[in-house]
Enzyme design. Structure first.
Site, PDB file in Angstrom:
ATOM      1  N   TYR A  40       4.997  10.361 -16.286  1.00  0.00           N
ATOM      2  CA  TYR A  40       5.145  10.497 -14.826  1.00  0.00           C
ATOM      3  C   TYR A  40       4.662  11.860 -14.328  1.00  0.00           C
ATOM      4  O   TYR A  40       4.185  11.962 -13.194  1.00  0.00           O
ATOM      5  CB  TYR A  40       6.581  10.181 -14.387  1.00  0.00           C
ATOM      6  CG  TYR A  40       6.848   8.696 -14.493  1.00  0.00           C
ATOM      7  CD1 TYR A  40       6.311   7.812 -13.552  1.00  0.00           C
ATOM      8  CD2 TYR A  40       7.560   8.160 -15.554  1.00  0.00           C
ATOM      9  CE1 TYR A  40       6.495   6.440 -13.668  1.00  0.00           C
ATOM     10  CE2 TYR A  40       7.750   6.788 -15.681  1.00  0.00           C
ATOM     11  CZ  TYR A  40       7.217   5.939 -14.731  1.00  0.00           C
ATOM     12  OH  TYR A  40       7.382   4.579 -14.854  1.00  0.00           O
TER      13      TYR A  40
ATOM     14  N   GLN B 117       5.230  -1.717  -3.181  1.00  0.00           N
ATOM     15  CA  GLN B 117       5.658  -1.601  -4.582  1.00  0.00           C
ATOM     16  C   GLN B 117       5.110  -0.316  -5.179  1.00  0.00           C
ATOM     17  O   GLN B 117       5.439   0.031  -6.303  1.00  0.00           O
ATOM     18  CB  GLN B 117       5.127  -2.787  -5.386  1.00  0.00           C
ATOM     19  CG  GLN B 117       5.651  -4.125  -4.921  1.00  0.00           C
ATOM     20  CD  GLN B 117       4.846  -5.269  -5.526  1.00  0.00           C
ATOM     21  OE1 GLN B 117       5.166  -5.747  -6.609  1.00  0.00           O
ATOM     22  NE2 GLN B 117       3.800  -5.679  -4.852  1.00  0.00           N
TER      23      GLN B 117
ATOM     24  N   CYS C 154      19.368  12.458  -9.478  1.00  0.00           N
ATOM     25  CA  CYS C 154      20.405  13.012 -10.355  1.00  0.00           C
ATOM     26  C   CYS C 154      20.990  11.887 -11.205  1.00  0.00           C
ATOM     27  O   CYS C 154      21.376  10.837 -10.679  1.00  0.00           O
ATOM     28  CB  CYS C 154      21.497  13.660  -9.503  1.00  0.00           C
ATOM     29  SG  CYS C 154      22.911  14.239 -10.476  1.00  0.00           S
TER      30      CYS C 154
ATOM     31  N   LEU D  17      -8.418  -8.525  -4.011  1.00  0.00           N
ATOM     32  CA  LEU D  17      -9.741  -8.582  -4.632  1.00  0.00           C
ATOM     33  C   LEU D  17     -10.029  -9.999  -5.104  1.00  0.00           C
ATOM     34  O   LEU D  17     -11.156 -10.474  -5.040  1.00  0.00           O
ATOM     35  CB  LEU D  17      -9.760  -7.606  -5.817  1.00  0.00           C
ATOM     36  CG  LEU D  17     -11.098  -7.148  -6.359  1.00  0.00           C
ATOM     37  CD1 LEU D  17     -11.993  -6.578  -5.265  1.00  0.00           C
ATOM     38  CD2 LEU D  17     -10.862  -6.115  -7.453  1.00  0.00           C
TER      39      LEU D  17
ATOM     40  N   ARG E 196       1.056  11.266 -13.755  1.00  0.00           N
ATOM     41  CA  ARG E 196       0.862  10.456 -12.530  1.00  0.00           C
ATOM     42  C   ARG E 196       1.094  11.315 -11.283  1.00  0.00           C
ATOM     43  O   ARG E 196       0.366  11.227 -10.307  1.00  0.00           O
ATOM     44  CB  ARG E 196       1.834   9.272 -12.477  1.00  0.00           C
ATOM     45  CG  ARG E 196       1.905   8.363 -13.681  1.00  0.00           C
ATOM     46  CD  ARG E 196       0.850   7.276 -13.619  1.00  0.00           C
ATOM     47  NE  ARG E 196      -0.458   7.793 -13.958  1.00  0.00           N
ATOM     48  CZ  ARG E 196      -0.830   8.174 -15.192  1.00  0.00           C
ATOM     49  NH1 ARG E 196       0.008   8.081 -16.205  1.00  0.00           N
ATOM     50  NH2 ARG E 196      -2.027   8.637 -15.434  1.00  0.00           N
TER      51      ARG E 196
ATOM     52  N   THR F  10      -1.713  -7.122  -4.523  1.00  0.00           N
ATOM     53  CA  THR F  10      -0.651  -7.283  -5.525  1.00  0.00           C
ATOM     54  C   THR F  10      -0.892  -8.574  -6.306  1.00  0.00           C
ATOM     55  O   THR F  10      -1.267  -9.594  -5.734  1.00  0.00           O
ATOM     56  CB  THR F  10       0.754  -7.219  -4.881  1.00  0.00           C
ATOM     57  OG1 THR F  10       1.739  -7.430  -5.903  1.00  0.00           O
ATOM     58  CG2 THR F  10       0.951  -8.220  -3.754  1.00  0.00           C
TER      59      THR F  10
ATOM     60  N   HIS G 240      10.011   0.143  -5.237  1.00  0.00           N
ATOM     61  CA  HIS G 240       9.981   0.541  -6.655  1.00  0.00           C
ATOM     62  C   HIS G 240      10.113   2.058  -6.838  1.00  0.00           C
ATOM     63  O   HIS G 240       9.802   2.581  -7.898  1.00  0.00           O
ATOM     64  CB  HIS G 240       8.698   0.038  -7.324  1.00  0.00           C
ATOM     65  CG  HIS G 240       8.664  -1.456  -7.495  1.00  0.00           C
ATOM     66  ND1 HIS G 240       7.548  -2.164  -7.871  1.00  0.00           N
ATOM     67  CD2 HIS G 240       9.650  -2.391  -7.344  1.00  0.00           C
ATOM     68  CE1 HIS G 240       7.831  -3.454  -7.942  1.00  0.00           C
ATOM     69  NE2 HIS G 240       9.091  -3.622  -7.616  1.00  0.00           N
TER      70      HIS G 240
ATOM     71  N   VAL H 179       4.424   3.615  -5.906  1.00  0.00           N
ATOM     72  CA  VAL H 179       5.253   4.822  -5.933  1.00  0.00           C
ATOM     73  C   VAL H 179       4.477   6.037  -5.410  1.00  0.00           C
ATOM     74  O   VAL H 179       5.018   7.134  -5.335  1.00  0.00           O
ATOM     75  CB  VAL H 179       5.829   5.083  -7.351  1.00  0.00           C
ATOM     76  CG1 VAL H 179       6.737   3.936  -7.772  1.00  0.00           C
ATOM     77  CG2 VAL H 179       4.721   5.307  -8.380  1.00  0.00           C
TER      78      VAL H 179
ATOM     79  N   ALA I 113      -9.943  -3.813  -0.800  1.00  0.00           N
ATOM     80  CA  ALA I 113      -9.015  -3.516   0.302  1.00  0.00           C
ATOM     81  C   ALA I 113      -9.694  -2.738   1.423  1.00  0.00           C
ATOM     82  O   ALA I 113      -9.438  -2.985   2.600  1.00  0.00           O
ATOM     83  CB  ALA I 113      -7.812  -2.737  -0.232  1.00  0.00           C
TER      84      ALA I 113
END
Ligand code: APR
Length: 234
Positions: free
Chosen positions: A59, A95, A121, A207, A62, A181, A113, A97, A224
């Site tokens: 992450y 969806q 925390c 697509l 990302r 999606t 998501h 992030v 898109a």
């Protein structure tokens, strides 16, 4: 082509396909591997328990990529522009992030998501902004303990966020549009069917045909930046 402005209550669901042309890889277009990892290795609570540093590193990469390399594309911008001038009810559920909808100017986006630029925390579930790398030494701003923190991401096996509110919006809408999606991850994959059962019109912009393409009344296929921009042109 149907015109979204002819409807009075719109729900839009977006997935990884809307951010693909912003340079962020989708999940299922690479032999089931996500940046070289199987999802179970990096996107489950078990993975975080067994190998927290691998999950955090995944992450962190990302998060850096989002902040350093990605920018909203014309599809994000067309959606935000439509939302700003539309007078009906408009709900944007993603969806994704990433924060490219927000960067494009969309308001009140529901990240079912979770969000890459937030942390959580582990003791209190309090959520806070997080832009830097996260690791086992990171100081939690909530409980002030080191390492008591995780990315604010809904992993496989965890409950998506805002579901009650989302279902209410879908049952009230007269147009549901799913963008980019694949239609394989529930509950989002079931939203079109729910909307159709409530007699809304359903549209797929993708697509290629998704796994749930038969739940849509209309479909427009292509990248898109082309199909979303054309559909929301005002
Ligand atoms: N324009 C439009 N659609 C595109 C584009 C593009 N440029 N590129 C790819 N797509 C489409 C693909 O054809 C595919 O249908 O986007 C979809 C991406 O599918 P997935 O990779 O499965 O992404 P998504 O549906 O968002 O995944 C759902 O799965 O791993 C989890 O939590 C993760 O939120 C994610 C969820």
């Amino acid at each position: 082509m149907i015109r979204p402005s002819d409807f009075s209550s719109i729900v839009v669901l977006t997935g990884a396909g809307i951010s693909a042309e912003s340079g962020l890889k989708t999940f299922r277009d690479n032999d089931g591997l996500w940046e070289g990892h199987r999802v179970e290795e990096v996107a489950t609570p078990e993975a975080f328990i067994n190998n927290p540093s691998l999950v955090q590193q995944f992450y962190n990469t990302r998060r850096q990529q989002l902040q350093n390399e990605a920018a909203p594309n014309t599809a994000h911008k067309a959606l935000a522009h439509f939302q700003q001038q539309y007078s009906g009810s408009f709900t944007l559920i993603t969806q994704n992030v990433d924060n490219l909808h927000e960067q494009a100017g969309s308001q009140n986006t529901q990240h079912m998501h979770g969000e890459l630029l937030k942390g959580r925390c582990l003791s209190t579930d309090e959520i806070f902004p997080w832009y830097e790398d996260m690791n086992e030494q990171s100081l939690c701003p909530c409980c002030k303990s080191r390492g008591n923190i995780r990315p604010h991401i809904v992993w496989f096996g965890e409950m998506p966020l805002y579901m009650k509110d989302i279902e209410e919006q879908i049952l009230k809408c007269d147009l549901l549009i799913a963008i980019g999606t694949s239609g394989v991850v529930y509950p989002a994959a079931g939203f079109a069917q729910l909307a159709q059962a409530a007699e809304a019109c359903t549209v797929e912009l993708n697509l290629e045909a998704s796994a749930v393409h038969s739940d849509f009344n209309h479909a427009y296929y292509g990248p898109a930046t082309k199909v979303v921009t054309e559909f929301f042109r005002t």
